[in-house]
Structures are given as structure tokens and as C-alpha cells.
Scaffold this active site. Structure first.
Site, PDB file in Angstrom:
ATOM      1  N   TRP A  36       0.837  -1.136  -0.011  1.00 33.54           N
ATOM      2  CA  TRP A  36       0.011   0.007  -0.085  1.00 33.54           C
ATOM      3  C   TRP A  36       0.828   1.383  -0.064  1.00 33.54           C
ATOM      4  O   TRP A  36       0.276   2.329  -0.223  1.00 33.54           O
ATOM      5  CB  TRP A  36      -1.009   0.026   1.386  1.00 33.54           C
ATOM      6  CG  TRP A  36      -0.393  -0.375   2.651  1.00 33.54           C
ATOM      7  CD1 TRP A  36       0.276   0.370   3.621  1.00 33.54           C
ATOM      8  CD2 TRP A  36      -0.431  -1.702   3.008  1.00 33.54           C
ATOM      9  NE1 TRP A  36       0.688  -0.264   4.469  1.00 33.54           N
ATOM     10  CE2 TRP A  36       0.244  -1.672   4.093  1.00 33.54           C
ATOM     11  CE3 TRP A  36      -0.780  -2.979   2.725  1.00 33.54           C
ATOM     12  CZ2 TRP A  36       0.523  -2.708   5.156  1.00 33.54           C
ATOM     13  CZ3 TRP A  36      -0.669  -4.031   3.550  1.00 33.54           C
ATOM     14  CH2 TRP A  36      -0.051  -3.874   4.744  1.00 33.54           C
ATOM     15  N   ARG A  37       2.225   1.122   0.311  1.00 40.28           N
ATOM     16  CA  ARG A  37       2.965   2.273   0.127  1.00 40.28           C
ATOM     17  C   ARG A  37       3.626   2.542  -1.302  1.00 40.28           C
ATOM     18  O   ARG A  37       4.142   3.491  -1.399  1.00 40.28           O
ATOM     19  CB  ARG A  37       4.205   2.142   1.183  1.00 40.28           C
ATOM     20  CG  ARG A  37       3.839   2.137   2.519  1.00 40.28           C
ATOM     21  CD  ARG A  37       4.954   2.373   3.244  1.00 40.28           C
ATOM     22  NE  ARG A  37       4.659   2.495   4.814  1.00 40.28           N
ATOM     23  CZ  ARG A  37       5.271   2.210   5.753  1.00 40.28           C
ATOM     24  NH1 ARG A  37       6.319   1.664   5.689  1.00 40.28           N
ATOM     25  NH2 ARG A  37       4.750   2.365   7.012  1.00 40.28           N
ATOM     26  N   GLU A  49      -6.129   1.081   4.756  1.00 39.95           N
ATOM     27  CA  GLU A  49      -6.308   1.759   5.832  1.00 39.95           C
ATOM     28  C   GLU A  49      -7.629   1.059   6.607  1.00 39.95           C
ATOM     29  O   GLU A  49      -7.394   0.864   7.860  1.00 39.95           O
ATOM     30  CB  GLU A  49      -6.872   3.362   5.971  1.00 39.95           C
ATOM     31  CG  GLU A  49      -5.455   4.173   5.472  1.00 39.95           C
ATOM     32  CD  GLU A  49      -4.288   3.995   6.494  1.00 39.95           C
ATOM     33  OE1 GLU A  49      -4.592   3.533   7.894  1.00 39.95           O
ATOM     34  OE2 GLU A  49      -3.123   4.138   6.014  1.00 39.95           O
ATOM     35  N   GLN A  54      -8.110  -2.911  12.483  1.00 42.80           N
ATOM     36  CA  GLN A  54      -8.162  -3.860  13.608  1.00 42.80           C
ATOM     37  C   GLN A  54      -7.647  -4.966  13.221  1.00 42.80           C
ATOM     38  O   GLN A  54      -7.798  -6.067  14.207  1.00 42.80           O
ATOM     39  CB  GLN A  54      -9.704  -4.006  14.065  1.00 42.80           C
ATOM     40  CG  GLN A  54     -10.405  -2.708  14.980  1.00 42.80           C
ATOM     41  CD  GLN A  54     -11.523  -2.307  14.362  1.00 42.80           C
ATOM     42  OE1 GLN A  54     -11.793  -2.397  13.180  1.00 42.80           O
ATOM     43  NE2 GLN A  54     -12.445  -2.029  15.148  1.00 42.80           N
ATOM     44  N   THR A  55      -6.674  -5.002  12.237  1.00 44.70           N
ATOM     45  CA  THR A  55      -6.090  -6.046  11.954  1.00 44.70           C
ATOM     46  C   THR A  55      -4.696  -6.054  11.791  1.00 44.70           C
ATOM     47  O   THR A  55      -4.207  -4.998  11.337  1.00 44.70           O
ATOM     48  CB  THR A  55      -6.508  -6.833  10.491  1.00 44.70           C
ATOM     49  OG1 THR A  55      -7.990  -6.900  10.594  1.00 44.70           O
ATOM     50  CG2 THR A  55      -5.967  -8.226  10.255  1.00 44.70           C
ATOM     51  N   LEU A  94     -10.579 -11.332   8.027  1.00 43.10           N
ATOM     52  CA  LEU A  94      -9.982 -10.104   8.518  1.00 43.10           C
ATOM     53  C   LEU A  94     -10.894  -9.666   9.795  1.00 43.10           C
ATOM     54  O   LEU A  94     -10.457  -9.024  10.713  1.00 43.10           O
ATOM     55  CB  LEU A  94     -10.190  -9.068   7.765  1.00 43.10           C
ATOM     56  CG  LEU A  94      -9.172  -9.064   6.354  1.00 43.10           C
ATOM     57  CD1 LEU A  94      -9.629  -8.081   5.365  1.00 43.10           C
ATOM     58  CD2 LEU A  94      -7.660  -8.748   6.935  1.00 43.10           C
ATOM     59  N   GLY A  95     -12.125 -10.287   9.813  1.00 40.84           N
ATOM     60  CA  GLY A  95     -13.104  -9.705  11.188  1.00 40.84           C
ATOM     61  C   GLY A  95     -13.560  -8.436  10.849  1.00 40.84           C
ATOM     62  O   GLY A  95     -13.303  -7.644  10.065  1.00 40.84           O
ATOM     63  N   TYR A  96     -14.399  -8.078  11.920  1.00 39.22           N
ATOM     64  CA  TYR A  96     -14.929  -6.718  12.088  1.00 39.22           C
ATOM     65  C   TYR A  96     -15.676  -6.390  10.721  1.00 39.22           C
ATOM     66  O   TYR A  96     -14.934  -5.590   9.965  1.00 39.22           O
ATOM     67  CB  TYR A  96     -14.029  -5.741  12.533  1.00 39.22           C
ATOM     68  CG  TYR A  96     -13.524  -5.935  13.924  1.00 39.22           C
ATOM     69  CD1 TYR A  96     -14.262  -5.616  14.927  1.00 39.22           C
ATOM     70  CD2 TYR A  96     -12.257  -6.595  14.097  1.00 39.22           C
ATOM     71  CE1 TYR A  96     -13.946  -5.748  16.285  1.00 39.22           C
ATOM     72  CE2 TYR A  96     -11.939  -6.891  15.494  1.00 39.22           C
ATOM     73  CZ  TYR A  96     -12.654  -6.527  16.336  1.00 39.22           C
ATOM     74  OH  TYR A  96     -12.359  -6.765  18.033  1.00 39.22           O
ATOM     75  N   TYR A 134      -8.851   9.843  11.840  1.00 45.57           N
ATOM     76  CA  TYR A 134      -7.427   9.263  11.378  1.00 45.57           C
ATOM     77  C   TYR A 134      -7.316   8.960  10.098  1.00 45.57           C
ATOM     78  O   TYR A 134      -6.753   8.944   8.981  1.00 45.57           O
ATOM     79  CB  TYR A 134      -7.019   8.151  12.250  1.00 45.57           C
ATOM     80  CG  TYR A 134      -6.033   7.120  11.624  1.00 45.57           C
ATOM     81  CD1 TYR A 134      -4.732   7.455  11.840  1.00 45.57           C
ATOM     82  CD2 TYR A 134      -6.465   6.015  10.931  1.00 45.57           C
ATOM     83  CE1 TYR A 134      -3.781   6.764  11.049  1.00 45.57           C
ATOM     84  CE2 TYR A 134      -5.568   5.411  10.069  1.00 45.57           C
ATOM     85  CZ  TYR A 134      -4.083   5.838  10.560  1.00 45.57           C
ATOM     86  OH  TYR A 134      -3.082   4.986   9.405  1.00 45.57           O
ATOM     87  N   ASP A 152      -2.305   7.518  15.126  1.00 37.54           N
ATOM     88  CA  ASP A 152      -3.220   6.217  15.545  1.00 37.54           C
ATOM     89  C   ASP A 152      -2.639   5.774  16.834  1.00 37.54           C
ATOM     90  O   ASP A 152      -1.991   6.728  17.523  1.00 37.54           O
ATOM     91  CB  ASP A 152      -2.989   5.203  14.425  1.00 37.54           C
ATOM     92  CG  ASP A 152      -1.306   4.951  13.967  1.00 37.54           C
ATOM     93  OD1 ASP A 152      -0.389   5.582  14.968  1.00 37.54           O
ATOM     94  OD2 ASP A 152      -0.925   3.952  13.709  1.00 37.54           O
ATOM     95  N   CYS A 222      13.147  14.114  23.115  1.00 40.25           N
ATOM     96  CA  CYS A 222      11.960  13.157  23.719  1.00 40.25           C
ATOM     97  C   CYS A 222      12.134  13.726  25.484  1.00 40.25           C
ATOM     98  O   CYS A 222      13.162  13.271  26.074  1.00 40.25           O
ATOM     99  CB  CYS A 222      12.395  11.976  23.500  1.00 40.25           C
ATOM    100  SG  CYS A 222      11.082  10.705  24.309  1.00 40.25           S
TER     101      CYS A 222
HETATM  102  S1  SF4 Z   1      13.479   8.355  22.874  1.00 37.76           S
HETATM  103 FE1  SF4 Z   1      12.499   6.283  23.477  1.00 37.76          FE
HETATM  104  S2  SF4 Z   1      10.476   6.927  24.432  1.00 37.76           S
HETATM  105 FE2  SF4 Z   1      11.649   8.866  23.111  1.00 37.76          FE
HETATM  106  S3  SF4 Z   1      10.491   8.639  21.372  1.00 37.76           S
HETATM  107 FE3  SF4 Z   1      12.296   7.573  20.916  1.00 37.76          FE
HETATM  108  S4  SF4 Z   1      11.953   5.428  21.543  1.00 37.76           S
HETATM  109 FE4  SF4 Z   1      10.178   6.898  22.284  1.00 37.76          FE
END
Ligand code: SF4
Length: 344
Positions: A36-37, A49, A54-55, A94-96, A134, A152, A222
């Protein structure tokens, strides 16, 4: 605290340009080559999508659901014209099944209201049956490269960790917050790659149990020091255990009695008929399956005289061609593998 997690040195959203570039550069090198990409066709993107909603990716890939669907229904017109049986059969496993019905309804809307040309506006796609925020964002960003954010479960987890968010991401306030961050961070260009990259980062690096922060291309941005404890989720609904009694009945010609489901979830699919209450007949099979938070014990009773029951009889050979949800398919395979029920 995660000992191996490097310290944050840059703050979001201030450093968002560098963050976007890091995601795009990482994905350009590490992207999985999913079928799909390889497409920019909005209909094909919508199909993928909904299948992936849910799969698991592995299930969709393993049995070539996506490719087979597009071979059978290559565009909105062929899907809009298909019978319900064909659609449900193509979705089997696939369900649902509501997703398959909605996909066909969406195709019919595109044919009737847009002359078969898939709309490009987010609002028009959002108005299609079964399409939420989404999915609409995924279609416009993957097919048309429009600068629209998507969230997501993977993206929500990454964002909650990046911003060290301690609210529940699946409650309305938490959802609002992660969507707001996603919108703030989405780039003006290169969205197709950026959105795919953010999702894949969640699948491969920022995973639920063992985030690989040392290998993460955005560790410098992060904020969390305890990634394994995030995201916070609302308390889970506890499992409910139920018994489901059904009937296995074969006539002298080997015809197996089945009936069609009427509930919303699996409407139109074939199943073993419900047993009377209280159930009668020898128990010939017991198996378990799960659906949402239910753990169901399917109990199959052999009933010889089921003449008065409504439904339709199918030969064992004809079962393959009809749409049936997985638990009943598995039960029938097990029953027919048993010599006692083999066709004489
Ligand atoms: S540093 Fe660790 S917690 Fe932060 S986004 Fe990357 S993988 Fe996730």
C-alpha cells in the site's frame, strides 16, 4: 527510569523543523516496502487503512488480502457494483465485517456523488461511511501529500512519550491533546513520508514494551524519562466469559444446516444455527474464541432432526465459497475432519 535512555537536549514544538527532518531521514532509510506504500491511489489507500484498522499488518500481508482485494475490486465502480456476498467473502478472515460494508458504502457514495472520482478534500472524505479523522487524514496525506496530521495508537504513544504526557491518551482530553501536538508538528511538505515515518517509529522503535531509545532518531527531542510507563490508558474493561450453544446438523445427503447472522457486527455471514434453549443433542465440539472483551466458549451440539429449523443446507464442498466468520469456519473444519461426521 530507563537507564539506557539518552537525555533530552531539544524542546518541542520549538525545534519542530529538526524533528520533522529527523523523522523523514530515518524513514527514508528504514521504510518497509508494504504494497500500500507503492500507490497514490486514494481508493487503494482507503482499502489498506480500513483493513489495517483492527487487523495486524502481518495478517493482511500474509494472506495478500490487500492485493487480492484490488484484483477483485480494482476501483470504486467494481466495488460499488459487487454483491454483498462477494464483498464479505473477500473480507473473510479479517473480522470486523462492518469495515467491508462501509468500504462498499463509501465506494457507492464516490460513484453516486463524485462521478466515480475519489474526492480530494478532507471534509468530503471524512463524510464517507466508516471514515474517521485518522482514516481521512491518512488518505489525504498518503494519496495527495496534503499537510494533514494523523494519530493512530502508535503515533499517540510516540507523542505521549515525546511530551512526557501523563493523562490517558484514550480519554477525550488526552485525544484532544495528542491531536493538537500532531497538528503542531506536521510539516508543510513531505507529509506522506513524515506521517508514515512517525507511525513506523512507533511500530519499530518506540514500541509498547521495549522502546529502543538508543536507536531512536528523535531521542534528543524526547522529554520522558520513563517511556515504559507511557502512554497512560483508561482502565480496561474486564473480560466477560460467555457460552454460545450452536447446532451441527447434517441430513442424509450430507447437507449442513447454516443460518445467516442478523446482528450488526457480522450481518449476512453464514454460521452454525443457534441451539434451542435449553440446548439438546450430544456435545460434539467445544472451542474458545475472543471478540472485544468477551471470551466465548462455542459449544456445538449434534442435532439429527433439525427439519423444522429455518436456514439453508450446504454441501461440505460448497462451504469454501460462502462468507463465514472465523470461529464457525474453524468449528466446521474441526467437525468435518472428525471421521464420525465425514460424508458417507
Ligand atoms: S527516545 Fe525512546 S521514548 Fe522517546 S520517542 Fe524515542 S523510542 Fe520513544
Amino acid at each position: 527510569m530507563t537507564e539506557s535512555k539518552p537525555a533530552q537536549t531539544r524542546t518541542l514544538p520549538k525545534a519542530k523543523r529538526a524533528f520533522q527532518n529527523a523523522i523523514i531521514a530515518w524513514f527514508s532509510e528504514h521504510a518497509e516496502d508494504y504494497p500500500w506504500r507503492r500507490t497514490h491511489d486514494p481508493y487503494a489507500v482507503l482499502v489498506s487503512e480500513l483493513m489495517l484498522q483492527q487487523t495486524q499488518v502481518a495478517t493482511v500481508l500474509g494472506r495478500r488480502y490487500f492485493e487480492r482485494w484490488l484484483e477483485q475490486f480494482p476501483n470504486v465502480n467494481t466495488l460499488a457494483d459487487a454483491s454483498e456476498d462477494e464483498v464479505l467473502k473477500a473480507w473473510e478472515g479479517l473480522g470486523y465485517y462492518r469495515r467491508a460494508r462501509n468500504l462498499q458504502k463509501a465506494a457507492r457514495v464516490v460513484v453516486e456523488q463524485f462521478d466515480g472520482r475519489f474526492p480530494e478534500k478532507l471534509a468530503d472524505i471524512l463524510a464517507l461511511p466508516g471514515v474517521g479523522r485518522y482514516t481521512a487524514g491518512a488518505v489525504v496525506s498518503f494519496a495527495f501529500d496534503q499537510s494533514v496530521a494523523i494519530v493512530d495508537a502508535n503515533v499517540a504513544r510516540v507523542l505521549a512519550r515525546l511530551f512526557d504526557y501523563e493523562g490517558a491518551v484514550d480519554l477525550p482530553a488526552g485525544q484532544q491533546q495528542v491531536w493538537a501536538w500532531a497538528e503542531e508538528l506536521v510539516p508543510g511538505d513531505g507529509v506522506r513520508v513524515y506521517n508514515s515515518g512517525l507511525m513506523e517509529l512507533g511500530q519499530k522503535i518506540c514500541t509498547v514494551r521495549q522502546p529502543n531509545c538508543r536507536e531512536c532518531p528523535v531521542f534528543a527531542f524526547c522529554a520522558t524519562r520513563v517511556p515504559e510507563q507511557l502512554p497512560v490508558k483508561k482502565p480496561r474493561t474486564s473480560t466477560v466469559f460467555v457460552d454460545e450453544h450452536v447446532v451441527f446438523s447434517r441430513d442424509e445427503d450430507g447437507g449442513i444446516l447454516l443460518e445467516q447472522e442478523t446482528g450488526k457486527r457480522r450481518e449476512g455471514l453464514w454460521k452454525l444455527p443457534e441451539a434451542s434453549d435449553p440446548p439438546t443433542g450430544k456435545i460434539v465440539l467445544k472451542m474458545q474464541y475472543s471478540i472485544t472483551h468477551y471470551r466465548v466458549t462455542l459449544i456445538v451440539h449434534e442435532v439429527c432432526d433439525a427439519k423444522s429449523r429455518s436456514g439453508r443446507r450446504f454441501s461440505a464442498a460448497a462451504l469454501e465459497a460462502i462468507a463465514m466468520s472465523s470461529p464457525y469456519r474453524k468449528a466446521l473444519v474441526a467437525l468435518l475432519a472428525n471421521d464420525d461426521f465425514a460424508l458417507n
